[in-house]
Design a protein around this motif. Sequence first.
Motif, PDB file in Angstrom:
ATOM      1  N   SER A 252       0.828  -1.205   0.000  1.00 24.98           N
ATOM      2  CA  SER A 252       0.000   0.000   0.000  1.00 24.98           C
ATOM      3  C   SER A 252       0.863   1.255   0.000  1.00 24.98           C
ATOM      4  CB  SER A 252      -0.923  -0.011   1.220  1.00 24.98           C
ATOM      5  OG  SER A 252      -1.664   1.183   1.300  1.00 24.98           O
ATOM      6  N   ALA A 255       2.340   1.788  -3.497  1.00 29.37           N
ATOM      7  CA  ALA A 255       1.359   2.260  -4.479  1.00 29.37           C
ATOM      8  C   ALA A 255       1.022   3.738  -4.255  1.00 29.37           C
ATOM      9  CB  ALA A 255       0.095   1.408  -4.391  1.00 29.37           C
ATOM     10  N   HIS A 256       0.817   4.134  -3.016  1.00 24.48           N
ATOM     11  CA  HIS A 256       0.501   5.539  -2.742  1.00 24.48           C
ATOM     12  C   HIS A 256       1.711   6.449  -2.968  1.00 24.48           C
ATOM     13  CE1 HIS A 256      -2.969   3.646  -0.760  1.00 24.48           C
ATOM     14  NE2 HIS A 256      -3.568   4.802  -0.901  1.00 24.48           N
ATOM     15  N   LEU A 259       1.724   7.398  -6.625  1.00 26.14           N
ATOM     16  CA  LEU A 259       0.724   8.422  -6.936  1.00 26.14           C
ATOM     17  C   LEU A 259       1.157   9.795  -6.435  1.00 26.14           C
ATOM     18  CD1 LEU A 259      -2.158   9.255  -7.877  1.00 26.14           C
ATOM     19  CD2 LEU A 259      -2.893   8.752  -5.547  1.00 26.14           C
ATOM     20  N   TYR A 305      -5.898  17.831  -6.908  1.00 25.69           N
ATOM     21  CA  TYR A 305      -5.053  16.721  -6.480  1.00 25.69           C
ATOM     22  C   TYR A 305      -5.676  15.967  -5.307  1.00 25.69           C
ATOM     23  CZ  TYR A 305      -1.280  18.540  -9.430  1.00 25.69           C
ATOM     24  OH  TYR A 305      -0.519  18.954 -10.500  1.00 25.69           O
ATOM     25  N   TRP A 308      -8.119  13.544  -6.716  1.00 32.99           N
ATOM     26  CA  TRP A 308      -7.452  12.379  -7.294  1.00 32.99           C
ATOM     27  C   TRP A 308      -6.965  11.414  -6.209  1.00 32.99           C
ATOM     28  CZ3 TRP A 308      -8.253  10.986 -11.991  1.00 32.99           C
ATOM     29  CH2 TRP A 308      -8.442  11.915 -12.990  1.00 32.99           C
ATOM     30  N   VAL A 309      -6.447  11.950  -5.138  1.00 32.90           N
ATOM     31  CA  VAL A 309      -6.000  11.099  -4.039  1.00 32.90           C
ATOM     32  C   VAL A 309      -7.178  10.338  -3.433  1.00 32.90           C
ATOM     33  CG1 VAL A 309      -4.991  11.116  -1.721  1.00 32.90           C
ATOM     34  CG2 VAL A 309      -3.976  12.509  -3.528  1.00 32.90           C
ATOM     35  N   VAL A 311      -9.998   9.445  -4.929  1.00 35.44           N
ATOM     36  CA  VAL A 311     -10.417   8.400  -5.869  1.00 35.44           C
ATOM     37  C   VAL A 311      -9.457   7.218  -5.825  1.00 35.44           C
ATOM     38  CG1 VAL A 311     -10.748   7.869  -8.312  1.00 35.44           C
ATOM     39  CG2 VAL A 311     -11.633  10.009  -7.369  1.00 35.44           C
ATOM     40  N   PHE A 312      -8.169   7.499  -5.764  1.00 33.63           N
ATOM     41  CA  PHE A 312      -7.184   6.415  -5.717  1.00 33.63           C
ATOM     42  C   PHE A 312      -7.307   5.616  -4.424  1.00 33.63           C
ATOM     43  CE2 PHE A 312      -3.009   4.642  -4.741  1.00 33.63           C
ATOM     44  CZ  PHE A 312      -2.729   3.969  -5.913  1.00 33.63           C
ATOM     45  N   LEU A 315     -10.374   3.286  -4.742  1.00 31.82           N
ATOM     46  CA  LEU A 315     -10.148   2.182  -5.675  1.00 31.82           C
ATOM     47  C   LEU A 315      -9.138   1.177  -5.125  1.00 31.82           C
ATOM     48  CD1 LEU A 315     -10.048   4.080  -9.107  1.00 31.82           C
ATOM     49  CD2 LEU A 315     -11.930   2.742  -8.117  1.00 31.82           C
ATOM     50  N   TYR A 316      -8.088   1.660  -4.509  1.00 33.33           N
ATOM     51  CA  TYR A 316      -7.104   0.738  -3.953  1.00 33.33           C
ATOM     52  C   TYR A 316      -7.686  -0.064  -2.800  1.00 33.33           C
ATOM     53  CZ  TYR A 316      -2.891  -1.171  -1.908  1.00 33.33           C
ATOM     54  OH  TYR A 316      -1.952  -2.037  -1.402  1.00 33.33           O
TER      55      TYR A 316
END
Length: 444
Positions: A252, A255-256, A259, A305, A308-309, A311-312, A315-316
């Motif tokens: 995790s 992945a973050h 982004l 931004y 977007w964070v 949404v990510f 989804l994650y």
Amino acid sequence: MAPTDETARSQQQAPPSGTTSPTGPPAGPGPGVAPSARMPRWLPRAMVLALSLVAVFQLGSWAFHQLIGLLVNILIAFFLALAIEPAVSWMASKGLRRGFATFLVFLITLIGAAGFVTLLGSMLAGQIIKMVEDFPAYLDSVISWINTTFHTELKRVDIQEGLLRSDWLQKYVQNSATGVLDVSAQVLGGLFQLLTIALFSFYFAADGPRLRRALCSVLPPAKQAEVLRAWEIAVDKTGGYLYSRGLMALISGAAHYVLLEYLDVPYAPALAVWVGLVSQFIPTIGTYLAGALPMLIAFTVNPWYALWVLVFVVLYQQFENYVLQPKLTAKTVDIHPAVAFGSVVAGTALLGAIGALIAIPAIATLQAFLGAYVKRYDVTDDPRVHGHRRRGSRNPVARLRRRLEEKADRQQPTSRPMDDARDDDGPKRGAGAESGAGPEGGTP
């Protein structure tokens, strides 16, 4: 008349009721004392026993409530000791003393935690200083937007003077000054609690074999095997749970980090570590709590931004719940998601955040231990087991029509028409006429 004289003479010689006989105890109770008014001999003893039990219960309840904090700390230390038991045992198998191996594990953990807290603190301090410095610019932009939209004439100087002269700000400053001592006491209490947990967990991990030997020494051999098996299962489940959580935290965080680095958000490494640890080791709300800080810092760079964070993060979280977590925890924890959620809720209700953290390994240990005593059978090969319905059960109208037809068939008369009866009985009567037999079976 002789019997009458003897009866009168015996009545005169009998002592009156309630007097003492010269040869024995009183003949009977005195006047005004009923036979049922005597106290049973067991009643005082029962009353003393009941009062003693009540006193012992009250004393035990008081002692339990006074020691509940210590008992919770010991429970946390026990699970921490179970978590580091595999690492300590591996180091001990390489030739290190068990106490020194436990010290090394604690030292590595302490250095990692201190580095994380230091990095996160510096990041937060830098962001707070930057937000304080940029606050006038943010306030000017907000005031200009309000003046343009609502056709007002607000000024920053007037707003600042109004805030400084407001009563609620002065009361807030006074309450904050008086609450400094309370905050200091809570910080000292938290440090003492951490020290207590670390001390007990160190002793549990370093003296694990001795503790098991002392516990098994007071049990029969059959019970000793069960205790050792339960202990081994608890070590496997707790260590596996924490290690799988650590692996998911690493994935995790990576992945973050990708982004945040792509969006050019400052302090991307520290934010990635924050998201990975908080989202995995704080159940239920950890994901949303972990995503709030990167969203806030991304909002200072660009409001889009932050979207977007968000949404990510959502989804994650779905990818982790339905793809990643089942594969990683299938062999370590292996409990149903509904059971895991219920155990977290129950642990939170009983022990708060600590109960939510240790609920899943505790339930996994209990499920694995009791699995050996549950007798299982082969499941029948019925389509309903797999969630499939039987044929013909999907159309209720056809099913009702079929039932009505079967009922109508059962209600029809069983006698057949007369023509069928003549056809069946005709040959029999003809055969009887040819043979010449009469109605009685004889000759005419």
